[in-house]
Scaffold this active site. Structure first.
Site, PDB file in Angstrom:
ATOM      1  N   PHE A   1     -10.188  -2.543  -7.539  1.00  0.00           N
ATOM      2  CA  PHE A   1      -9.122  -3.551  -7.554  1.00  0.00           C
ATOM      3  C   PHE A   1      -8.978  -4.149  -6.154  1.00  0.00           C
ATOM      4  CE2 PHE A   1      -4.704  -5.045  -7.787  1.00  0.00           C
ATOM      5  CZ  PHE A   1      -4.756  -5.718  -8.990  1.00  0.00           C
TER       6      PHE A   1
ATOM      7  N   ASP B   1      -6.289   6.271  -6.236  1.00  0.00           N
ATOM      8  CA  ASP B   1      -5.424   5.294  -6.900  1.00  0.00           C
ATOM      9  C   ASP B   1      -5.455   5.602  -8.400  1.00  0.00           C
ATOM     10  OD1 ASP B   1      -4.351   3.072  -8.185  1.00  0.00           O
ATOM     11  OD2 ASP B   1      -5.070   1.672  -6.662  1.00  0.00           O
TER      12      ASP B   1
ATOM     13  N   TYR C   1       4.317   0.234 -13.783  1.00  0.00           N
ATOM     14  CA  TYR C   1       4.453  -0.762 -14.860  1.00  0.00           C
ATOM     15  C   TYR C   1       3.289  -0.805 -15.836  1.00  0.00           C
ATOM     16  CZ  TYR C   1       1.763  -3.596 -11.470  1.00  0.00           C
ATOM     17  OH  TYR C   1       0.830  -4.047 -10.583  1.00  0.00           O
ATOM     18  N   LYS C   2       2.279   0.051 -15.636  1.00  0.00           N
ATOM     19  CA  LYS C   2       1.150   0.067 -16.581  1.00  0.00           C
ATOM     20  C   LYS C   2       1.430   1.118 -17.657  1.00  0.00           C
ATOM     21  CE  LYS C   2      -1.929  -2.030 -13.275  1.00  0.00           C
ATOM     22  NZ  LYS C   2      -2.650  -1.782 -12.030  1.00  0.00           N
TER      23      LYS C   2
ATOM     24  N   ARG D   1     -10.753  -7.239 -21.679  1.00  0.00           N
ATOM     25  CA  ARG D   1     -10.314  -5.842 -21.678  1.00  0.00           C
ATOM     26  C   ARG D   1      -9.467  -5.554 -22.912  1.00  0.00           C
ATOM     27  NH1 ARG D   1      -7.450  -4.199 -16.126  1.00  0.00           N
ATOM     28  NH2 ARG D   1      -5.898  -5.646 -16.962  1.00  0.00           N
TER      29      ARG D   1
HETATM   30  C1  LIG Z   1      -2.477  -2.755 -10.938  1.00  0.00           C
HETATM   31  C2  LIG Z   1      -3.189  -2.190  -9.754  1.00  0.00           C
HETATM   32  C3  LIG Z   1      -2.622  -2.279  -8.491  1.00  0.00           C
HETATM   33  C4  LIG Z   1      -1.329  -3.034  -8.326  1.00  0.00           C
HETATM   34  O1  LIG Z   1      -0.752  -2.836  -7.117  1.00  0.00           O
HETATM   35  P1  LIG Z   1       0.716  -3.346  -6.813  1.00  0.00           P
HETATM   36  O2  LIG Z   1       0.706  -3.473  -5.349  1.00  0.00           O
HETATM   37  O3  LIG Z   1       1.646  -2.278  -7.292  1.00  0.00           O
HETATM   38  O4  LIG Z   1       0.920  -4.649  -7.507  1.00  0.00           O
HETATM   39  C5  LIG Z   1      -3.282  -1.683  -7.430  1.00  0.00           C
HETATM   40  N1  LIG Z   1      -4.454  -1.029  -7.614  1.00  0.00           N
HETATM   41  C6  LIG Z   1      -5.031  -0.945  -8.839  1.00  0.00           C
HETATM   42  C7  LIG Z   1      -6.314  -0.206  -9.018  1.00  0.00           C
HETATM   43  C8  LIG Z   1      -4.418  -1.543  -9.933  1.00  0.00           C
HETATM   44  O5  LIG Z   1      -4.988  -1.499 -11.117  1.00  0.00           O
END
Ligand SMILES: *Cc1c(COP(=O)(O)O)cnc(C)c1O
Length: 410
Positions: free
Chosen positions: A123, A195, A220-221, A369
């Site tokens: 990400f 992460d 939020y996921k 996805r």
């Molecule tokens: C969704 C996601 C994020 C989101 O980070 P925020 O800073 O909380 O918006 C970060 N890393 C990964 C791998 C994600 O899937």
């Protein structure tokens, strides 16, 4: 003979959990890996918080309703879901901000090293944060090396300060072996930072058992805390004495209400707080997490894998697998809770599916996805998604000129 969706839903030991969510009629929601669905408990909790606590008790609520204790309390709710003993998890900020704190903290714990080792294709925000830290600290103190997952072992040597990895890749759904890679990092004296954005809440994570040093994850996921819900940090107890973080705000101070001039870090995980917690978001997440009370993450994982297997078998049976490449490993140990398909017209396919009530998402440049949230997705959802996908491709709906342009958020 294989079972149909109805039979599988009948045998599903966690099927009743779906009733704890408010899902719109007629919609098949397969995007819980991006924004979790709304748990029934959340609107009431927010109503109580806003009208009664904030509206009537006003500032007394910080003590009366223990708003001040929420980051720790929500952290302790999350802890057993990620294999963490008490005192090591805190709910705060976003993943991005928390990564900044933890990466800086990890580098400071390895002052004679400067390398952050990570993989390509994770990400982007995680990489952006590492790049920002590298700019700030300078190349003498921080450099980033990104390799393919298969090259990790070879790249792990005693120049690495911290191994930064996402357990489940957001695009491909591939899961990395946390236990093995953490041990390899430790063998060369590096720290591991994971992460958990696409694992926490969907599959068993065993941070303590794997002796992970640090971790971040998303509210939020799969935790369904709502848009912009606060994230969480984990720091292994073995580091609590020595670890320091750079966003040394007042609520991470040992005695914030002394208002003393000099910063003195709070004991343990509390030092990872910075500013005032977003109470509305935290109360929503706290209520959302009650869905997990008394259920086994192993049961959720079993169901999540079964949903994925069911989807794959449908794709094969519907004879559309030749048009779509499944980029998610089929092996159970190597995948998370989504199935990702590659197609040149992935954007059009995602939009055509959404028009037909199957909410999926698109990740540039060519991935659709299908996220399977085992708390509320059913085998019937999966069957419908596969059938609609076949319909879209057969009728060429994805080629509609309306899908030639993309909005800001995709
Ligand atoms: C969704 C996601 C994020 C989101 O980070 P925020 O800073 O909380 O918006 C970060 N890393 C990964 C791998 C994600 O899937």
């Amino acid at each position: 003979m294989s079972l149909d969706a109805k039979a599988l839903d009948g045998l599903d030991s966690v099927a009743a959990l779906r009733a704890q969510f408010l899902l719109p009629e007629g919609v098949t929601y397969l995007d819980g890996n991006s924004l979790g669905a709304l748990p029934r408990a959340v609107p009431d909790a927010l109503d109580e918080l806003v009208r009664r606590q904030w509206g009537e008790d006003l500032i007394a609520s910080w003590n009366r309703h223990d708003w001040i204790g929420l980051p720790e309390r929500v952290g302790e709710r999350i802890a057993p879901l990620i294999g963490a003993a008490p005192g090591q998890v805190l709910c705060c900020d976003s993943i991005s901000v928390n990564l900044f704190k933890l990466l800086a903290a990890a580098l400071a714990l390895r002052p004679e090293r400067r390398k952050i080792l990570t993989v390509q294709g994770d990400f982007p925000s995680d990489g952006y944060i590492a790049q920002g830290l590298a700019r700030l600290l300078g190349e003498q103190r921080c450099e980033i090396t990104a390799v393919q997952p298969i090259e990790l072992s070879a790249a792990l040597d005693d120049s690495v300060a911290v191994l930064l990895l996402t357990e489940v890749n957001y695009r491909t759904g591939e899961r990395l072996p946390m236990d093995d890679l953490t041990q390899r990092a430790h063998a060369v004296g590096a720290l591991s930072l994971w992460d958990l954005a696409h694992s926490a809440g969907a599959l068993p994570v065993e941070l303590d058992r794997c002796e992970v040093d640090m971790a971040v994850g998303c509210g939020y996921k799969y935790f369904n805390g709502g848009p912009g819900a606060p994230a969480f940090v984990y720091v292994n107890r073995s580091h609590h004495q020595a670890v320091e973080q750079p966003i040394s705000g007042w609520l991470g101070h040992g005695r914030p209400f002394d208002f003393s001039a000099a910063y003195e870090a709070a004991p343990g995980i509390l030092r990872f707080l910075a500013g005032t917690p977003p109470i509305l978001g935290m109360v929503a997440l706290d209520a959302a997490l009650t869905v997990f009370d008394g259920i086994s993450i192993q049961d959720l994982r079993r169901k999540s894998l079964a949903l994925g297997d069911f989807f794959i078998s449908h794709l094969q049976a519907l004879a559309i697998s030749s048009q779509l490449e499944c980029v998610t490993p089929q092996e159970h140990a190597r995948r998370g809770s989504q199935i990702s398909l590659r197609h040149d017209e992935a954007w059009g396919i995602s939009q055509a599916l959404i028009e037909r009530g199957v909410i999926v998402d698109f990740r540039a440049p060519d991935i659709v996805r299908f996220g399977f949230a085992p708390l509320y997705n059913s085998f019937a959802d999966v069957e419908r998604a596969a059938q609609e996908l076949q319909g879209v491709l057969k009728e060429g709906r994805h080629l509609d000129p309306r899908f030639q342009r993309r909005p800001a958020v995709t």
